[in-house]
Design a protein around this motif. Structure first.
Motif, PDB file in Angstrom:
ATOM      1  N   HIS A 457       0.836  -1.207   0.000  1.00  8.27           N
ATOM      2  CA  HIS A 457       0.000   0.000   0.000  1.00  8.27           C
ATOM      3  C   HIS A 457       0.874   1.262   0.000  1.00  8.27           C
ATOM      4  N   ASN A 458       1.842   1.307   0.912  1.00  8.28           N
ATOM      5  CA  ASN A 458       2.720   2.486   1.011  1.00  8.28           C
ATOM      6  C   ASN A 458       3.646   2.606  -0.202  1.00  8.28           C
ATOM      7  N   TYR A 459       4.086   1.464  -0.716  1.00 11.67           N
ATOM      8  CA  TYR A 459       4.959   1.432  -1.899  1.00 11.67           C
ATOM      9  C   TYR A 459       4.293   2.163  -3.070  1.00 11.67           C
ATOM     10  N   VAL A 460       3.007   1.889  -3.280  1.00 12.38           N
ATOM     11  CA  VAL A 460       2.272   2.534  -4.375  1.00 12.38           C
ATOM     12  C   VAL A 460       1.905   3.965  -4.018  1.00 12.38           C
ATOM     13  N   LYS A 461       1.465   4.163  -2.782  1.00 11.22           N
ATOM     14  CA  LYS A 461       1.029   5.495  -2.347  1.00 11.22           C
ATOM     15  C   LYS A 461       2.144   6.524  -2.506  1.00 11.22           C
ATOM     16  N   PHE A 462       3.362   6.151  -2.117  1.00  6.70           N
ATOM     17  CA  PHE A 462       4.483   7.094  -2.185  1.00  6.70           C
ATOM     18  C   PHE A 462       4.953   7.335  -3.621  1.00  6.70           C
ATOM     19  N   ALA A 463       4.607   6.424  -4.534  1.00  3.31           N
ATOM     20  CA  ALA A 463       5.040   6.568  -5.929  1.00  3.31           C
ATOM     21  C   ALA A 463       4.069   7.417  -6.756  1.00  3.31           C
ATOM     22  N   LEU A 464       2.845   7.600  -6.250  1.00  2.92           N
ATOM     23  CA  LEU A 464       1.856   8.397  -6.990  1.00  2.92           C
ATOM     24  C   LEU A 464       2.126   9.887  -6.814  1.00  2.92           C
ATOM     25  N   ASP A 466       3.914  10.709  -9.805  1.00  2.74           N
ATOM     26  CA  ASP A 466       5.023  10.925 -10.750  1.00  2.74           C
ATOM     27  C   ASP A 466       5.709   9.644 -11.203  1.00  2.74           C
ATOM     28  N   ARG A 467       5.774   8.620 -10.316  1.00  2.00           N
ATOM     29  CA  ARG A 467       6.549   7.424 -10.646  1.00  2.00           C
ATOM     30  C   ARG A 467       5.658   6.223 -10.979  1.00  2.00           C
ATOM     31  N   VAL A 468       4.487   6.511 -11.531  1.00  2.00           N
ATOM     32  CA  VAL A 468       3.543   5.441 -11.870  1.00  2.00           C
ATOM     33  C   VAL A 468       4.167   4.418 -12.806  1.00  2.00           C
ATOM     34  N   MET A 469       4.804   4.891 -13.875  1.00  2.00           N
ATOM     35  CA  MET A 469       5.330   3.982 -14.897  1.00  2.00           C
ATOM     36  C   MET A 469       6.516   3.164 -14.373  1.00  2.00           C
ATOM     37  N   GLU A 470       7.077   3.564 -13.252  1.00  2.00           N
ATOM     38  CA  GLU A 470       8.203   2.819 -12.675  1.00  2.00           C
ATOM     39  C   GLU A 470       7.734   1.637 -11.840  1.00  2.00           C
ATOM     40  N   ILE A 471       6.532   1.722 -11.275  1.00  2.00           N
ATOM     41  CA  ILE A 471       6.100   0.681 -10.332  1.00  2.00           C
ATOM     42  C   ILE A 471       5.089  -0.293 -10.926  1.00  2.00           C
ATOM     43  N   VAL A 472       4.475   0.028 -12.071  1.00  2.00           N
ATOM     44  CA  VAL A 472       3.502  -0.900 -12.647  1.00  2.00           C
ATOM     45  C   VAL A 472       4.221  -2.111 -13.219  1.00  2.00           C
ATOM     46  N   ASP A 473       3.477  -3.201 -13.388  1.00  2.09           N
ATOM     47  CA  ASP A 473       4.021  -4.429 -13.963  1.00  2.09           C
ATOM     48  C   ASP A 473       4.610  -4.111 -15.340  1.00  2.09           C
ATOM     49  N   SER A 474       5.871  -4.442 -15.528  1.00  2.00           N
ATOM     50  CA  SER A 474       6.571  -4.083 -16.772  1.00  2.00           C
ATOM     51  C   SER A 474       5.939  -4.725 -18.003  1.00  2.00           C
ATOM     52  N   THR A 475       5.305  -5.885 -17.833  1.00  6.01           N
ATOM     53  CA  THR A 475       4.682  -6.540 -18.996  1.00  6.01           C
ATOM     54  C   THR A 475       3.527  -5.706 -19.545  1.00  6.01           C
ATOM     55  N   ILE A 476       2.837  -4.988 -18.653  1.00  9.70           N
ATOM     56  CA  ILE A 476       1.749  -4.107 -19.115  1.00  9.70           C
ATOM     57  C   ILE A 476       2.316  -2.982 -19.953  1.00  9.70           C
ATOM     58  N   VAL A 477       3.339  -2.333 -19.426  1.00 11.05           N
ATOM     59  CA  VAL A 477       3.927  -1.180 -20.111  1.00 11.05           C
ATOM     60  C   VAL A 477       4.497  -1.592 -21.469  1.00 11.05           C
ATOM     61  N   LEU A 478       5.253  -2.693 -21.499  1.00 17.23           N
ATOM     62  CA  LEU A 478       5.877  -3.136 -22.745  1.00 17.23           C
ATOM     63  C   LEU A 478       4.838  -3.432 -23.807  1.00 17.23           C
ATOM     64  N   GLU A 479       3.788  -4.153 -23.424  1.00 17.99           N
ATOM     65  CA  GLU A 479       2.762  -4.530 -24.403  1.00 17.99           C
ATOM     66  C   GLU A 479       1.989  -3.314 -24.896  1.00 17.99           C
ATOM     67  N   GLU A 480       1.640  -2.425 -23.992  1.00 17.69           N
ATOM     68  CA  GLU A 480       0.867  -1.254 -24.396  1.00 17.69           C
ATOM     69  C   GLU A 480       1.707  -0.301 -25.247  1.00 17.69           C
ATOM     70  N   VAL A 481       2.980  -0.136 -24.876  1.00 14.46           N
ATOM     71  CA  VAL A 481       3.851   0.745 -25.654  1.00 14.46           C
ATOM     72  C   VAL A 481       4.084   0.169 -27.042  1.00 14.46           C
ATOM     73  N   GLU A 482       4.275  -1.144 -27.134  1.00 19.92           N
ATOM     74  CA  GLU A 482       4.426  -1.777 -28.449  1.00 19.92           C
ATOM     75  C   GLU A 482       3.180  -1.546 -29.295  1.00 19.92           C
ATOM     76  N   GLY A 483       1.994  -1.655 -28.647  1.00 18.60           N
ATOM     77  CA  GLY A 483       0.749  -1.408 -29.364  1.00 18.60           C
ATOM     78  C   GLY A 483       0.659   0.026 -29.858  1.00 18.60           C
ATOM     79  N   LEU A 484       1.115   0.970 -29.047  1.00 18.25           N
ATOM     80  CA  LEU A 484       1.109   2.376 -29.454  1.00 18.25           C
ATOM     81  C   LEU A 484       2.044   2.601 -30.637  1.00 18.25           C
ATOM     82  N   ASN A 485       3.215   1.934 -30.606  1.00 17.71           N
ATOM     83  CA  ASN A 485       4.173   2.084 -31.701  1.00 17.71           C
ATOM     84  C   ASN A 485       3.619   1.504 -33.000  1.00 17.71           C
TER      85      ASN A 485
END
Length: 538
Positions: A457-464, A466-485
């Motif tokens: 809970h605190n790990y996410v709370k302290f990251a909100l 600005d650092r959202v993209m650093e703490i989310v599951d990397s597989t989500i980011v990679l797949e969505e960014v590839e889709g955007l590209n």
């Protein structure tokens, strides 16, 4: 958020067993073609809409229906006497309408009724004494305009099981906790002479006969109630019987190769019934484990009344002896081919959002749309199962608890959720919030990095935020960014992705807040997730 009226053509679905249109914005009258679908056996939910008019007499066609809820609408007129034809009905909820008139005598035919809620209407007349002769476990007649003496039989002997509070100002009786006025004694003005001598023996014998009759009735009702509410198995009428031998054969003698899950109170095996035609999941209770039998009974009690697409479907139960003469108890569920949420990985953002909505919808149902509020008490990824279409189904109700205004459940189970220790809907929302954070960060709350007061809970709370993209599951980011590209999405699309993930994680933080009153309600979580999904897909 469906609008408009129910199309009468829905009545053509002649094999429909369950229908839930609750919590929408539907208007108009309830079509007689729909209320009269005789194939409905599990449940019919039309609650929390804006239906008007009277309850159609075709409701009497629901002869095999178990649950009927049309609460929170604007129905007018008298209660339909045709309701008495629904003799299998166990739960009837019509509270929060504008119904008037007396309770029809035909309702004495509801021989299976366990919970009846007619509160918050304009019903009048006397409370029928036959209600005390029905096998009711809960009765709510509050906020109506009933008058006369409150009956003293059956459920009316259990002050915690019925309610007549509110506008029923003309009620009277000697039920002390209700603080009702005493009923007036009407002496006949024409007959002021004492009783004739020949009446005296009758006046002595009659009370004795009535006392014996009441004692016999109470004994009969207690025995009948014990038989009816025995939680050792599910209803034989609604669920097919199955034997220990059949389950032994179906699971290849409970072979380790068929084991698909193992918990404290039970092991789950993949099974094959009807010569392989029907694949099922068989939960075998570990009866040697302290509390397993109580868990089995609790799960049977809860599953008996549940009917929702995002809850695991119970097929039947088995309470018997094995070939060694030892107690054997098992529950048979619909098999989920995609396993649990805990096992599922590499899911897309949209798939995870859909699963989050499914689980929140299941919580909304058990918290707000059951006859009694139910707390799951053990919500976690391993208890969320995925079907062929990755639709989520919440299971394992072995620790579930019924909530009521007269029950302090904190004495029945001990769990710790944030700062609160009582079993409550807020406790379920805490578990949901942690699961949401786990689902979108890919980190478990038991990860080695979370020590002392540093939690997921605190790990996410302290990251909100600005650092959202650093703490989310990397597989989500990679797949969505590839889709955007691939689709040549620009900075605007990436900003939309970041905003979506930020909103989801913020929702998880709110739901897992330490103080129970700060957590979001399941109904509002469903609305918020739909809003997030819509904004991301635009």
């Amino acid at each position: 958020m469906l609008e408009g009226s129910i199309p009468a053509e829905l009545g053509n679905c002649t094999k429909l067993q369950a229908l839930d249109l609750g919590s929408n914005h539907l208007t108009g009258v309830i079509p007689e073609q729909v209320i009269g679908i005789s194939s409905l056996t599990l449940c019919l939910y039309l609650d929390l809409n804006e239906f008007t008019g009277s309850l159609p007499s075709q409701v009497g066609n629901l002869k095999n229906l178990g649950v009927l809820s049309i609460s929170g609408n604007k129905l007018t007129g008298e209660l339909s006497s045709a309701l008495g034809d629904c003799q299998v009905l166990e739960y009837l909820d019509l509270h929060g309408n504008i119904l008037d008139g007396a309770i029809p005598s035909s309702l004495d035919q509801l021989k299976g009724i366990q919970q009846l809620d007619l509160s918050q209407n304009n019903l009048s007349g006397q409370i029928p004494e036959f209600l005390g002769k029905l096998p009711l476990m809960r009765l709510n007649l509050s906020h109506n305009m009933f008058e006369g003496e409150v009956p003293k039989v059956g459920i009316f002997n259990n002050i915690s099981a019925f309610s007549v509070v509110g506008k029923n100002m003309k009620l009277c009786g000697r039920i002390q906790p209700l603080h009702l006025r005493a009923c007036p004694i009407n002496f006949s003005k024409k007959n002021k002479r004492p009783f004739p001598d020949k009446m005296i023996p009758l006046l002595i014998i009659l009370p004795i006969v009535l006392l014996l009759a009441c004692l016999f009735f109470i004994f009969y009702q207690l025995k009948k109630s014990q038989q009816r509410t025995s939680p050792t198995s599910l209803s034989e009428n609604q669920y097919p019987k199955i034997t220990y031998a059949e389950l032994l054969h179906a699971t290849n003698e409970f072979s380790p190769s068929n084991l698909i899950g193992d918990g404290r109170y039970g092991s789950v095996y993949k099974g094959s019934l009807n010569s392989g035609e029907h694949i099922v999941a068989v939960k075998v209770l570990k009866l040697q484990e302290h509390g397993a039998n109580k868990s089995f009974m609790a799960e049977c009690d809860v599953l008996r009344i549940l009917c929702h697409m995002n809850l695991i479907k119970i097929i039947t139960s088995c309470s018997s002896l094995d070939f060694k003469g030892k107690d054997f108890k098992a529950l048979v569920f619909e098999f989920m081919p995609n396993g649990t949420r805990e096992q599922g990985s590499n899911l897309t953002l949209v798939q995870r959002l859909s699963i989050a909505i499914d689980v929140a919808s299941a919580l909304d149902y058990i918290h707000h749309h059951c006859e009694m509020t139910i707390c799951h008490c053990d919500l976690k990824p391993s208890n969320v199962l995925l079907d062929d279409d990755l639709c989520a189904h919440v299971g394992d109700f072995g620790l579930a608890r019924f909530m009521s205004a007269n029950t302090n459940l904190s004495n029945n189970a001990h769990f710790k959720y944030g700062m609160g220790e009582e079993v409550s809907t807020e406790a379920d929302m805490y578990s949901y919030g942690i699961m949401l954070l786990e689902m979108f960060t890919g980190k478990r709350p038991t990860d080695n990095m979370f020590i002392d007061n540093f939690s997921l809970h605190n790990y996410v709370k302290f990251a909100l935020p600005d650092r959202v993209m650093e703490i989310v599951d990397s597989t989500i980011v990679l797949e969505e960014v590839e889709g955007l590209n691939r689709n040549r999405g620009g900075e605007g699309e990436f900003a939309k992705l970041k905003s979506c993930l930020e909103s989801i994680l913020r929702l998880g933080v709110i739901c897992s807040a330490e103080l129970p009153h700060e957590r979001m309600d399941s109904k509002n979580v469903v609305k918020e997730l739909h809003r997030i999904t819509k904004a991301y897909n635009e």
